[in-house]
Design a protein around this motif. Structure first.
Motif, PDB file in Angstrom:
ATOM      1  N   PRO A   1       0.829  -1.209   0.000  1.00 17.12           N
ATOM      2  CA  PRO A   1       0.000   0.000   0.000  1.00 17.12           C
ATOM      3  C   PRO A   1       0.860   1.255   0.000  1.00 17.12           C
ATOM      4  O   PRO A   1       1.997   1.256   0.490  1.00 17.12           O
ATOM      5  CB  PRO A   1      -0.785  -0.113   1.318  1.00 17.12           C
ATOM      6  CG  PRO A   1      -0.623  -1.527   1.770  1.00 17.12           C
ATOM      7  CD  PRO A   1       0.695  -1.969   1.249  1.00 17.12           C
ATOM      8  N   LYS A   2       0.317   2.328  -0.541  1.00 14.33           N
ATOM      9  CA  LYS A   2       0.942   3.631  -0.382  1.00 14.33           C
ATOM     10  C   LYS A   2       0.738   4.064   1.066  1.00 14.33           C
ATOM     11  O   LYS A   2      -0.327   3.855   1.642  1.00 14.33           O
ATOM     12  CB  LYS A   2       0.318   4.634  -1.341  1.00 14.33           C
ATOM     13  CG  LYS A   2       0.518   4.274  -2.814  1.00 14.33           C
ATOM     14  CD  LYS A   2      -0.221   5.244  -3.729  1.00 14.33           C
ATOM     15  CE  LYS A   2      -0.067   4.839  -5.190  1.00 14.33           C
ATOM     16  NZ  LYS A   2      -0.851   5.717  -6.091  1.00 14.33           N
ATOM     17  N   TYR A   3       1.742   4.707   1.643  1.00 13.37           N
ATOM     18  CA  TYR A   3       1.681   5.030   3.068  1.00 13.37           C
ATOM     19  C   TYR A   3       0.469   5.896   3.405  1.00 13.37           C
ATOM     20  O   TYR A   3      -0.166   5.711   4.447  1.00 13.37           O
ATOM     21  CB  TYR A   3       2.966   5.736   3.505  1.00 13.37           C
ATOM     22  CG  TYR A   3       2.996   5.995   4.995  1.00 13.37           C
ATOM     23  CD1 TYR A   3       3.336   4.972   5.878  1.00 13.37           C
ATOM     24  CD2 TYR A   3       2.656   7.240   5.505  1.00 13.37           C
ATOM     25  CE1 TYR A   3       3.337   5.196   7.247  1.00 13.37           C
ATOM     26  CE2 TYR A   3       2.648   7.464   6.877  1.00 13.37           C
ATOM     27  CZ  TYR A   3       2.997   6.441   7.745  1.00 13.37           C
ATOM     28  OH  TYR A   3       2.990   6.671   9.097  1.00 13.37           O
ATOM     29  N   ALA A   4       0.132   6.811   2.520  1.00  9.05           N
ATOM     30  CA  ALA A   4      -0.991   7.720   2.792  1.00  9.05           C
ATOM     31  C   ALA A   4      -2.306   6.966   2.912  1.00  9.05           C
ATOM     32  O   ALA A   4      -3.259   7.462   3.528  1.00  9.05           O
ATOM     33  CB  ALA A   4      -1.089   8.775   1.690  1.00  9.05           C
ATOM     34  N   PHE A   5      -2.368   5.759   2.324  1.00 10.22           N
ATOM     35  CA  PHE A   5      -3.614   4.997   2.312  1.00 10.22           C
ATOM     36  C   PHE A   5      -3.468   3.677   3.067  1.00 10.22           C
ATOM     37  O   PHE A   5      -4.157   2.704   2.771  1.00 10.22           O
ATOM     38  CB  PHE A   5      -4.042   4.722   0.866  1.00 10.22           C
ATOM     39  CG  PHE A   5      -4.121   5.945  -0.001  1.00 10.22           C
ATOM     40  CD1 PHE A   5      -4.743   7.100   0.455  1.00 10.22           C
ATOM     41  CD2 PHE A   5      -3.557   5.956  -1.263  1.00 10.22           C
ATOM     42  CE1 PHE A   5      -4.815   8.239  -0.337  1.00 10.22           C
ATOM     43  CE2 PHE A   5      -3.632   7.088  -2.077  1.00 10.22           C
ATOM     44  CZ  PHE A   5      -4.255   8.236  -1.601  1.00 10.22           C
ATOM     45  N   ARG A   6      -2.576   3.643   4.049  1.00  9.65           N
ATOM     46  CA  ARG A   6      -2.306   2.390   4.775  1.00  9.65           C
ATOM     47  C   ARG A   6      -3.549   1.858   5.481  1.00  9.65           C
ATOM     48  O   ARG A   6      -3.799   0.639   5.486  1.00  9.65           O
ATOM     49  CB  ARG A   6      -1.165   2.611   5.773  1.00  9.65           C
ATOM     50  CG  ARG A   6      -1.454   3.623   6.864  1.00  9.65           C
ATOM     51  CD  ARG A   6      -0.168   4.217   7.456  1.00  9.65           C
ATOM     52  NE  ARG A   6       0.655   3.234   8.111  1.00  9.65           N
ATOM     53  CZ  ARG A   6       0.796   3.150   9.438  1.00  9.65           C
ATOM     54  NH1 ARG A   6       0.130   3.979  10.228  1.00  9.65           N
ATOM     55  NH2 ARG A   6       1.585   2.246   9.955  1.00  9.65           N
ATOM     56  N   ALA A   7      -4.355   2.747   6.080  1.00  8.58           N
ATOM     57  CA  ALA A   7      -5.567   2.290   6.764  1.00  8.58           C
ATOM     58  C   ALA A   7      -6.634   1.856   5.758  1.00  8.58           C
ATOM     59  O   ALA A   7      -7.291   0.829   5.934  1.00  8.58           O
ATOM     60  CB  ALA A   7      -6.109   3.401   7.665  1.00  8.58           C
ATOM     61  N   GLU A   8      -6.789   2.646   4.685  1.00 10.73           N
ATOM     62  CA  GLU A   8      -7.776   2.301   3.655  1.00 10.73           C
ATOM     63  C   GLU A   8      -7.438   0.965   2.995  1.00 10.73           C
ATOM     64  O   GLU A   8      -8.334   0.186   2.650  1.00 10.73           O
ATOM     65  CB  GLU A   8      -7.832   3.400   2.598  1.00 10.73           C
ATOM     66  CG  GLU A   8      -8.429   4.715   3.076  1.00 10.73           C
ATOM     67  CD  GLU A   8      -7.409   5.626   3.744  1.00 10.73           C
ATOM     68  OE1 GLU A   8      -7.742   6.802   3.996  1.00 10.73           O
ATOM     69  OE2 GLU A   8      -6.269   5.183   4.006  1.00 10.73           O
TER      70      GLU A   8
ATOM     71  N   ASN B   1      -8.192   1.357  -6.475  1.00  8.37           N
ATOM     72  CA  ASN B   1      -7.067   1.292  -7.412  1.00  8.37           C
ATOM     73  C   ASN B   1      -6.045   2.420  -7.233  1.00  8.37           C
ATOM     74  O   ASN B   1      -5.024   2.435  -7.919  1.00  8.37           O
ATOM     75  CB  ASN B   1      -7.552   1.235  -8.869  1.00  8.37           C
ATOM     76  CG  ASN B   1      -8.439   2.407  -9.255  1.00  8.37           C
ATOM     77  OD1 ASN B   1      -8.468   3.432  -8.565  1.00  8.37           O
ATOM     78  ND2 ASN B   1      -9.169   2.255 -10.349  1.00  8.37           N
ATOM     79  N   ARG B   2      -6.301   3.342  -6.315  1.00  5.08           N
ATOM     80  CA  ARG B   2      -5.302   4.357  -5.977  1.00  5.08           C
ATOM     81  C   ARG B   2      -4.484   3.966  -4.746  1.00  5.08           C
ATOM     82  O   ARG B   2      -3.510   4.635  -4.407  1.00  5.08           O
ATOM     83  CB  ARG B   2      -5.970   5.711  -5.696  1.00  5.08           C
ATOM     84  CG  ARG B   2      -6.488   6.461  -6.897  1.00  5.08           C
ATOM     85  CD  ARG B   2      -6.844   7.887  -6.479  1.00  5.08           C
ATOM     86  NE  ARG B   2      -5.699   8.587  -5.902  1.00  5.08           N
ATOM     87  CZ  ARG B   2      -5.784   9.546  -4.971  1.00  5.08           C
ATOM     88  NH1 ARG B   2      -6.964   9.902  -4.485  1.00  5.08           N
ATOM     89  NH2 ARG B   2      -4.696  10.132  -4.504  1.00  5.08           N
ATOM     90  N   ILE B   3      -4.878   2.898  -4.097  1.00  7.85           N
ATOM     91  CA  ILE B   3      -4.341   2.583  -2.771  1.00  7.85           C
ATOM     92  C   ILE B   3      -2.958   1.946  -2.825  1.00  7.85           C
ATOM     93  O   ILE B   3      -2.088   2.246  -2.006  1.00  7.85           O
ATOM     94  CB  ILE B   3      -5.324   1.667  -2.022  1.00  7.85           C
ATOM     95  CG1 ILE B   3      -6.586   2.447  -1.653  1.00  7.85           C
ATOM     96  CG2 ILE B   3      -4.685   1.065  -0.785  1.00  7.85           C
ATOM     97  CD1 ILE B   3      -7.667   1.586  -1.024  1.00  7.85           C
ATOM     98  N   PHE B   4      -2.735   1.059  -3.798  1.00 10.08           N
ATOM     99  CA  PHE B   4      -1.520   0.249  -3.816  1.00 10.08           C
ATOM    100  C   PHE B   4      -0.476   0.794  -4.784  1.00 10.08           C
ATOM    101  O   PHE B   4      -0.808   1.407  -5.798  1.00 10.08           O
ATOM    102  CB  PHE B   4      -1.858  -1.202  -4.175  1.00 10.08           C
ATOM    103  CG  PHE B   4      -2.733  -1.882  -3.162  1.00 10.08           C
ATOM    104  CD1 PHE B   4      -2.195  -2.428  -2.008  1.00 10.08           C
ATOM    105  CD2 PHE B   4      -4.101  -1.974  -3.361  1.00 10.08           C
ATOM    106  CE1 PHE B   4      -3.005  -3.045  -1.066  1.00 10.08           C
ATOM    107  CE2 PHE B   4      -4.925  -2.591  -2.428  1.00 10.08           C
ATOM    108  CZ  PHE B   4      -4.374  -3.133  -1.277  1.00 10.08           C
ATOM    109  N   VAL B   5       0.789   0.533  -4.470  1.00 13.69           N
ATOM    110  CA  VAL B   5       1.883   0.878  -5.372  1.00 13.69           C
ATOM    111  C   VAL B   5       1.756   0.018  -6.627  1.00 13.69           C
ATOM    112  O   VAL B   5       1.616  -1.211  -6.545  1.00 13.69           O
ATOM    113  CB  VAL B   5       3.245   0.620  -4.692  1.00 13.69           C
ATOM    114  CG1 VAL B   5       4.392   0.873  -5.672  1.00 13.69           C
ATOM    115  CG2 VAL B   5       3.392   1.491  -3.456  1.00 13.69           C
ATOM    116  N   GLU B   6       1.795   0.641  -7.781  1.00 10.85           N
ATOM    117  CA  GLU B   6       1.608  -0.092  -9.036  1.00 10.85           C
ATOM    118  C   GLU B   6       2.724  -1.121  -9.221  1.00 10.85           C
ATOM    119  O   GLU B   6       3.894  -0.845  -8.987  1.00 10.85           O
ATOM    120  CB  GLU B   6       1.577   0.879 -10.213  1.00 10.85           C
ATOM    121  CG  GLU B   6       0.335   1.762 -10.224  1.00 10.85           C
ATOM    122  CD  GLU B   6       0.235   2.586 -11.502  1.00 10.85           C
ATOM    123  OE1 GLU B   6       1.022   2.333 -12.423  1.00 10.85           O
ATOM    124  OE2 GLU B   6      -0.628   3.472 -11.556  1.00 10.85           O
TER     125      GLU B   6
END
Length: 290
Positions: free
Chosen positions: A183-190, A270-275
């Protein structure tokens, strides 16, 4: 022709009783180990791996259970161990035995049967609501699981409302898929909320056929997410595909949900994870008769 052989089950590898058996949904920690056998030792290596695992299971019955798996649809002759523990504190004694310091592997040239530097280990802790910021995005009234007295965290079975009898786990699965994503850090909870919603949709749609659970990685990249997707058999993978192809309204809603808050830019999963960070590996239990 339809061919779906009765799969070998990991629980057939040990004589330890059911009351002392730990697996992926009742343990406090799972250490996932893998290593590459040399071609010349592919049969003997598997045989000794099973003997050594049973040695551990007998010596530490009730505190540790080890199952041995063969990678499927990937690298040939790569073994996978699932080391189930009540807590990570029990790992040191178990890994010394798995390294062949004593027991059936001792004196067999065990270490020479594997490629150098091919051993890899990942410590997995069952994910629980309230961990790593998830309390900030939980719907009101969501219960936060508490650890049982003899486990330091709540086991993965607490993640689902499906009964134990309808759950597939590492002891009774014919095939296991280990899925990893960053996950991207900004969206770790999501990311954790999305992952838990997806896992429960599998559990409720395919009881007794497929069960999915979420785990936190310890001692590795921060927030990297791990799923263990347990399938009754290899052909159960098609049930998983069919579930997502049909995309019932409740499943579709998970993927279309604007899970990211407007103040973070909004958006779906689809914005949550590192591609490019999501990947799978599958493995099946070794036959106890090897």
């Amino acid at each position: 022709m339809t061919l779906d052989p009765n799969p070998f089950l990991a629980r057939q590898q040990t004589a330890v009783g059911a009351d002392l058996l730990l697996h992926s949904t009742n343990s406090g920690a799972v250490v996932k180990r893998s290593a590459q056998l040399k071609l010349a030792h592919r049969d003997e290596g598997r045989r000794i791996a099973l003997l050594q695992a049973e040695y551990v299971n007998t010596k530490y019955a009730g505190d540790a259970t080890v199952f041995v798996f063969d990678e499927k649809f990937g690298r040939r002759d790569r073994l996978h161990w699932m080391i189930h523990l009540r807590s990570l504190g029990g790992y040191r004694a178990v890994t010394a035995l798995l390294d062949g310091d004593e027991g059936p592997a001792a004196g067999t040239g065990w270490q020479e049967m594997f490629l150098d530097a091919s051993f890899d280990e990942t410590a997995l802790i069952p994910q629980g609501w309230g961990m790593y910021g998830t309390d900030a995005v939980l719907p009101d009234g969501t219960p936060i699981a508490e650890a049982t007295p003899d486990l330091l965290v709540a086991p993965a079975q607490h993640q689902t409302g499906i009964t134990v009898e309808q759950t597939v786990n590492s002891s009774n699965a014919g095939l296991i898929i280990h899925r990893v994503a960053q996950p991207k850090y900004a969206f770790r909870a999501e990311a954790r909320m999305f992952a838990r919603r997806i896992t429960e949709s599998i559990n409720t749609r395919l009881p007794g056929i497929a069960s999915s659970f979420l785990y936190e990685e310890a001692f590795g990249p921060a927030d990297r997410t791990h799923w263990l997707i347990h399938l009754k058999s290899e052909t159960a993978y098609y049930d998983l595909i069919d579930m997502h192809m049909r995309m019932h309204d409740d499943v579709r809603a998970i993927y279309l949900d604007e899970i990211i808050a407007p103040e973070k830019g909004g958006g779906t999963w689809n914005r949550i994870f590192v591609e490019g960070s999501m990947g799978d590996v599958s493995f099946a239990p070794l036959a106890a008769s090897i």
